[in-house]
Scaffold this active site. Structure first.
Site, PDB file in Angstrom:
ATOM      1  N   GLY A  25      -0.980  11.262 -17.208  1.00 49.46           N
ATOM      2  CA  GLY A  25       0.403  11.172 -17.184  1.00 49.46           C
ATOM      3  C   GLY A  25       0.579  11.328 -18.807  1.00 49.46           C
ATOM      4  CB  SER A  26       3.768  11.267 -21.008  1.00 51.52           C
ATOM      5  OG  SER A  26       4.129  10.230 -20.152  1.00 51.52           O
ATOM      6  CD  GLU A  28      -1.480   7.404 -18.173  1.00 53.31           C
ATOM      7  OE1 GLU A  28      -1.118   8.482 -17.770  1.00 53.31           O
ATOM      8  OE2 GLU A  28      -1.070   6.448 -18.244  1.00 53.31           O
ATOM      9  CD  GLU A  47      -1.834   8.383  -9.582  1.00 57.24           C
ATOM     10  OE1 GLU A  47      -1.579   8.602  -8.205  1.00 57.24           O
ATOM     11  OE2 GLU A  47      -1.339   8.720 -10.468  1.00 57.24           O
ATOM     12  CG  HIS A  70       1.009   8.249 -15.095  1.00 57.14           C
ATOM     13  ND1 HIS A  70       1.241   8.004 -16.429  1.00 57.14           N
ATOM     14  CD2 HIS A  70       2.358   8.987 -14.800  1.00 57.14           C
ATOM     15  CE1 HIS A  70       2.304   8.553 -16.950  1.00 57.14           C
ATOM     16  NE2 HIS A  70       2.980   8.917 -15.995  1.00 57.14           N
ATOM     17  CG  HIS A 277     -10.821  -6.084  13.889  1.00 59.06           C
ATOM     18  ND1 HIS A 277     -11.078  -4.613  14.359  1.00 59.06           N
ATOM     19  CD2 HIS A 277      -9.383  -5.676  13.436  1.00 59.06           C
ATOM     20  CE1 HIS A 277      -9.888  -3.802  14.269  1.00 59.06           C
ATOM     21  NE2 HIS A 277      -9.251  -4.663  13.402  1.00 59.06           N
ATOM     22  N   GLY A 396     -11.390  -2.331   5.696  1.00 60.88           N
ATOM     23  CA  GLY A 396     -10.798  -1.805   6.840  1.00 60.88           C
ATOM     24  C   GLY A 396      -9.391  -0.943   6.639  1.00 60.88           C
TER      25      GLY A 396
HETATM   26  C1  LIG Z   1      -4.428   2.254   5.540  1.00 64.09           C
HETATM   27  C2  LIG Z   1      -4.763   2.066   6.895  1.00 64.09           C
HETATM   28  N1  LIG Z   1      -3.547   2.550   7.681  1.00 64.09           N
HETATM   29  C3  LIG Z   1      -3.581   2.308   8.968  1.00 64.09           C
HETATM   30  C4  LIG Z   1      -4.878   1.738   9.661  1.00 64.09           C
HETATM   31  C5  LIG Z   1      -4.991   1.296  11.103  1.00 64.09           C
HETATM   32  N2  LIG Z   1      -5.722   1.994  11.696  1.00 64.09           N
HETATM   33  C6  LIG Z   1      -6.884   1.726  12.092  1.00 64.09           C
HETATM   34  S1  LIG Z   1      -7.985   2.674  12.854  1.00 64.09           S
HETATM   35  C7  LIG Z   1      -6.639   4.183  13.017  1.00 64.09           C
HETATM   36  C8  LIG Z   1      -7.017   5.532  13.419  1.00 64.09           C
HETATM   37  C9  LIG Z   1      -7.989   6.200  12.757  1.00 64.09           C
HETATM   38  O1  LIG Z   1      -7.842   7.469  13.299  1.00 64.09           O
HETATM   39  P1  LIG Z   1      -9.231   8.439  13.273  1.00 64.09           P
HETATM   40  O2  LIG Z   1      -9.668   8.554  11.943  1.00 64.09           O
HETATM   41  O3  LIG Z   1      -8.701   9.716  13.904  1.00 64.09           O
HETATM   42  O4  LIG Z   1     -10.053   7.410  14.258  1.00 64.09           O
HETATM   43  P2  LIG Z   1     -10.104   7.349  15.603  1.00 64.09           P
HETATM   44  O5  LIG Z   1      -9.456   6.184  15.704  1.00 64.09           O
HETATM   45  O6  LIG Z   1      -9.640   8.446  16.357  1.00 64.09           O
HETATM   46  O7  LIG Z   1     -11.578   7.056  16.018  1.00 64.09           O
HETATM   47  C10 LIG Z   1      -5.628   3.470  12.193  1.00 64.09           C
HETATM   48  C11 LIG Z   1      -4.363   4.356  11.929  1.00 64.09           C
HETATM   49  C12 LIG Z   1      -5.860   1.265   8.600  1.00 64.09           C
HETATM   50  N3  LIG Z   1      -6.868   0.679   9.299  1.00 64.09           N
HETATM   51  N4  LIG Z   1      -5.730   1.522   7.446  1.00 64.09           N
END
Ligand SMILES: Cc1ncc(C[n+]2csc(CCOP(=O)(O)OP(=O)(O)O)c2C)c(N)n1
Length: 521
Positions: A25-26, A28, A47, A70, A277, A396
């Site tokens: 951006g500007s 940088e 990003e 940026h 988890h 995750g």
């Molecule tokens: C940034 C973010 N947003 C939402 C989630 C919640 N989440 C975990 S698994 C998943 C589904 C992912 O779908 P896909 O890649 O199609 O894989 P599948 O579950 O069908 O195997 C989501 C939305 C997360 N882990 N990280």
């Protein structure tokens, strides 16, 4: 006297950081004046892609990667993958432009009011230097902190007018990076391990990060210990066809306890053992078992609820354990057995897909994965057998692995095939990375496990007593059209009998190719 820009460029060259990942951006632009020919700028179209690519590149090269964002908006977009880089323990020096110092009192357009606070707590150190001439020194400090174990991202905010200021030259220094084990403690835990009747090992990402594969295999064989991978590990850490390989621990407290039952000593190597988890209760370990943790992160050691921790580089710790005289012989336990062969059905099943990838992949390939509900099947059918061959995100947070695959491919060049395995949902968090892959002409095979939605979330329904999923269908995306529009080759495959040939061909291209694999039960 050199300018801040000249001093910074010399320092970056000495630190081996001549690749800059960014989205400009500007604020940088002055960095690029007289841009040296031995530097390259890798453009990401958003990003989070910039940081994801830098993360993969840094993990593959073993050196901190330089990121240029940026101002506040750019850091905001990048934040999800900064969080992941922190969890991955990836060394990054993240810089962000800031408005000129003289207009900061007037809340200028596109400025960051508290720049050093913005990326916290997911950077190891963050600063906007008090004076322009302090910028090169701050970048050096950011580099040495990023590279210190446990590694991670650091952040420097740089006002746009700083680049032209005069500054003192700055040279690369020698700063030790490895944590050495406490010899007395290591001797005590070595004695406990030698005296064990039925030891078991848990390996985590620190083994691969700290280049300790061979040493860990030697230690497991010496102790006839079964080897599990820690829950949600972001790296491959043990040859998964080895006779002692037991499998992957689930991220659930009660099931970890069941998996480890019958062992008296649990040696965790480079692993945060208790990455949960979902909520669980009761003990963290089976009754009567002692935990010894060898870990490159004092923070992980501090929250681990039980056991003894030796904080050190994993390879140094394991090498010290290998110095001890061999313990009394133990009976050889049996690791996991191979899954039943997946038959070719009417639709492409996930086991059949993983099995086919295992058959057609080149031996030296690197797998980068973000396909949540198929991970367990991948772990069963697609074993990792070499160091630095498997990467996923430790946090995750989806949106990391597609750009990370591009960064890894950039680091390894044409020497290793990169296979990206992404859910249709996950791929869409950072799909613009395809443009960078095409722009850089990287040998990367992107496989979309297309099940039409967020299957991993549907699997949680019963856990939370929900009847029906909401917001989990992701249908109607034309992945082939999308990939082509971003400059990649692309093909869709629905027929099981076409899978092997299509994937085989996709493993041989020199340009990036996306294979949209429609899977069914
Ligand atoms: C940034 C973010 N947003 C939402 C989630 C919640 N989440 C975990 S698994 C998943 C589904 C992912 O779908 P896909 O890649 O199609 O894989 P599948 O579950 O069908 O195997 C989501 C939305 C997360 N882990 N990280």
């Amino acid at each position: 006297m050199p300018t801040v820009r000249e001093a910074t460029m010399c320092l970056l060259r000495e630190l081996g950081m001549t690749t800059i990942f960014g989205n400009p951006g500007s604020t940088e632009l002055p960095l690029f004046k007289d841009f040296p020919a031995d530097f390259r700028y890798v453009l990401g179209l958003q990003e989070s892609i910039v940081v994801g690519m830098a993360d993969g590149y840094a993990q593959a090269t073993g050196n901190a990667a330089l990121v240029n964002l940026h101002s506040a908006a750019g850091v905001g977009h990048a934040m999800g993958n900064i969080f992941t880089a922190y969890r991955n323990k990836t060394p990054l020096v993240i810089t962000a432009g800031q408005q000129a110092r003289s207009i900061l009192p007037y809340d200028p357009f596109l400025f960051a009011s508290e720049p050093a606070k913005l990326p916290e707590p997911y950077v190891k150190w963050a600063v906007e230097p008090a004076r322009g001439e302090d910028v090169p020194g701050a970048i050096a400090r950011a580099y040495y902190i990023a590279m210190q174990q446990p590694r991670g991202p650091t952040f420097v905010s740089i006002p746009v007018d700083d680049w032209e200021r005069p500054s003192a030259p700055i040279r690369k220094r020698t700063v030790s990076q490895l944590l050495h084990p406490d010899p007395v403690l290591l001797d005590a835990v070595g004695e406990r391990l030698d005296g064990s009747t039925r030891p078991v090992f848990i390996v985590g990402p620190g083994v691969d990060r700290n280049d300790a594969w061979d040493q860990v295999v030697a230690l497991a064989e010496r102790h006839e210990a079964l080897v599990w991978v820690s829950p949600m590990s972001s790296r491959g850490s043990f040859p998964e066809r080895h006779r002692l390989f037991a499998g992957f621990l689930p991220a659930i407290r009660e099931r970890i306890v069941t998996s480890l039952e019958g062992h008296d000593v649990i040696l965790a190597l480079g692993a945060p053992v208790f990455t949960y988890h979902i909520e669980g209760f009761g003990p963290h370990l089976p009754a009567g078992a002692d935990l010894i943790q060898v870990i490159d992160d004092p923070d992980v050691a501090s929250w681990t609820p039980v056991g003894t921790a030796v904080v050190c580089d994993v390879r140094l710790g394991v090498e010290a354990l290998l110095q001890r005289t061999a313990p009394a012989e133990r009976p050889a336990p049996r690791g996991r057995s191979a899954p039943p062969r997946a038959e070719r059905g009417d639709r492409i099943s996930i086991p059949y897909l993983m099995q086919t990838i295992a058959e057609v992949r080149p031996a030296e390939s690197i797998l980068v994965e973000e396909s949540p509900s198929s991970r367990a099947t991948m772990q069963a059918y697609l074993p990792i057998e070499r160091p630095h061959s498997f990467f996923t995100c430790a946090s995750g947070g989806l949106g990391h692995s597609l750009p990370a695959a591009v960064g890894i491919a950039l680091a390894t060049g044409q020497t290793r095939r990169i296979i990206g395995l992404f859910g249709d949902g996950s791929s869409m968090y950072s799909i613009q990375a395809l443009w960078s892959a095409a722009d850089l002409r990287l040998p990367i095979t992107i496989i979309i496990v297309n099940n039409g939605g967020y299957a991993a979330l549907s699997e949680f329904l019963s856990h939370f007593n929900l009847e029906a999923p909401i917001g989990t269908e992701v249908r109607g995306i034309d992945f082939v059209g999308l990939a082509r529009s971003l400059g990649c080759d692309a093909v869709r495959v629905e027929e099981p009998r076409e899978l092997e040939a299509t994937l085989g061909e996709a493993m041989r291209t020199t340009r990036p190719i996306l294979v949209d694999v429609v899977v069914g039960k």
